[in-house]
Scaffold this active site. Structure first.
Site, short mmCIF file in Angstrom:
data_model
loop_
_atom_site.label_atom_id
_atom_site.label_comp_id
_atom_site.label_asym_id
_atom_site.label_seq_id
_atom_site.Cartn_x
_atom_site.Cartn_y
_atom_site.Cartn_z
N ASP A 16 0.84 -1.19 0.00
CA ASP A 16 0.00 0.00 0.00
C ASP A 16 0.88 1.24 0.00
O ASP A 16 1.84 1.34 0.78
CB ASP A 16 -0.90 -0.01 1.25
CG ASP A 16 -2.00 1.03 1.15
OD1 ASP A 16 -3.04 0.71 0.54
OD2 ASP A 16 -1.82 2.14 1.67
N ASN B 232 -2.05 13.10 -4.51
CA ASN B 232 -3.18 13.58 -5.32
C ASN B 232 -3.57 15.00 -4.96
O ASN B 232 -3.81 15.84 -5.84
CB ASN B 232 -4.40 12.66 -5.11
CG ASN B 232 -4.30 11.39 -5.93
OD1 ASN B 232 -3.68 11.39 -6.99
ND2 ASN B 232 -4.90 10.32 -5.45
N ASP C 175 -1.52 9.08 -10.66
CA ASP C 175 -1.50 8.00 -11.66
C ASP C 175 -0.07 7.63 -12.03
O ASP C 175 0.26 6.44 -12.17
CB ASP C 175 -2.27 8.42 -12.92
CG ASP C 175 -3.78 8.45 -12.70
OD1 ASP C 175 -4.23 7.98 -11.63
OD2 ASP C 175 -4.49 8.94 -13.60
N ASP D 89 -4.74 2.34 -4.34
CA ASP D 89 -3.27 2.41 -4.28
C ASP D 89 -2.70 1.14 -3.65
O ASP D 89 -1.62 1.17 -3.05
CB ASP D 89 -2.83 3.65 -3.50
CG ASP D 89 -3.37 3.67 -2.07
OD1 ASP D 89 -4.37 2.97 -1.82
OD2 ASP D 89 -2.79 4.36 -1.22
#
Length: 345
Positions: free
Chosen positions: A226, A234, A243, A269
């Site tokens: 993770d 973000n 991304d 993620d």
């Protein structure tokens, strides 16, 4: 190799081909096995795309020795063959016939196919005997063409034994089915953003590997990965940056995992890696290496770290669901203990 033994091997090869998901590896293996059966010095595997045949795999032992593998491939992979032009591979792609020619330079001019000697001239090579077979699936779709060149017997070029025509056609048919399946799996089992396998594929493979564990007693480990503080990337740099970070992490996971480990994007993620035939100690070593690789990597927008949870069969679970829960619990502990670390149940 006698014919009975060859057919027995063919069954095994068919099983191997069907299990191969990577199209590139599959195509190389098809040509390698076909050449081994027929003792061919060289070969080409073409894939059909509309009205052309593209050179997909080329192998030539003689030229590889003289030029090296890379240069041999570069010189042999010519422009695509148009099916409108007379050629051996083109004829087979259009008709589904097998061609078994003793000498390509002695083809009568009235035949509906012809051999182009320009490649031989350019490479100082002589294509003498040739066996050309369609890659045809059970629905009679021709997906490509297998071309085997120069059968060898004690170092001399001889004609291809006609007994092997049926055998090679069978191999080519199995190859066509495997190729069609691999192409479908590529589409339906891949994550569009990262190009690693998706959660659907993860579920299928976990069941398969669990059955293998139960049957043969092979250890199986699962790593959950993770990204730490992914939301901040973000929020600070935008979703495109997020991304990019996901794509970079997925590429690092694939690059630093063994070829038979299965990397998937589990969602958001989070990634999973199925560590086939890997005991708990090996799973921990792998996870720590991945953690370090990602920490050291220079990402475009900001540093990225990951937390990992590792669980194993038989130590931490007795079912697939329990193994996933155990790895997830370990991942939660890694986050709780400060992130950028590996934890186990």
């Amino acid at each position: 190799m006698n014919l009975t033994q060859a057919f027995r091997e063919l069954v095994q090869i068919g099983i191997t081909l069907t299990g191969e998901q990577d199209v590139g590896t599959l195509l190389e293996r098809i040509l390698t096995e076909a050449r081994r059966f027929t003792r061919a010095e060289a070969g080409t595997l073409f894939l059909r795309e509309g009205d052309v045949l593209r050179f997909s795999v080329v192998q030539n032992d003689k030229l590889a020795k003289e030029l090296g593998q890379e240069e041999m491939r570069r010189r042999l992979q010519a422009e695509p063959l148009s099916l409108r032009e007379l050629s051996l591979a083109g004829h087979v792609a259009l008709t589904g016939d097998i061609l078994n020619l003793h000498d390509t330079y002695m083809i009568p001019p009235d035949r509906p196919y012809a051999f182009d000697p320009r490649s031989d001239t350019r490479l100082s090579y002589r294509t003498q005997s040739i066996l050309v077979v369609p890659l045809q699936d059970p629905a009679h779709n021709i997906l490509g063409v297998l071309e085997l060149i120069n059968a060898l017997d004690r170092g001399r070029v001889v004609p291809f034994d006609s007994q092997y025509e049926t055998l090679v056609r069978s191999l080519a048919s199995q190859a066509a089915v495997a190729l069609r399946n691999a192409r479908l799996e590529d589409l339906s089992f891949k994550d569009a953003l990262t190009d690693v396998y998706n959660r659907r594929y993860f579920a299928v493979r976990m069941e398969e590997e669990f059955k293998r564990h139960c049957r043969f007693g092979e250890p199986l480990s699962l790593a959950l990965v993770d990204l730490d503080h992914f939301k901040e990337i973000n929020d600070r740099f935008g979703h495109r940056a997020g991304d990019e970070a996901l794509r970079d992490v997925s590429q690092l996971l694939v690059k630093h995992s063994r070829s038979f480990s299965i990397v998937t994007r589990y969602g958001g993620d989070e990634f999973t890696i199925i560590l086939v035939n890997t005991a708990k100690a090996g799973g921990l070593t792998y996870a720590e290496r991945i953690r370090n690789v990602i920490e050291q990597h220079r990402f475009v927008h900001a540093p990225v770290t990951v937390s990992l949870g590792v669980a194993s069969l038989p130590e931490d679970a007795t079912t697939v669901d329990d193994l996933i829960v155990a790895a997830d619990r370990a991942l939660y502990d890694a986050k709780r203990l400060g992130r950028n670390r590996v934890a186990v149940p």
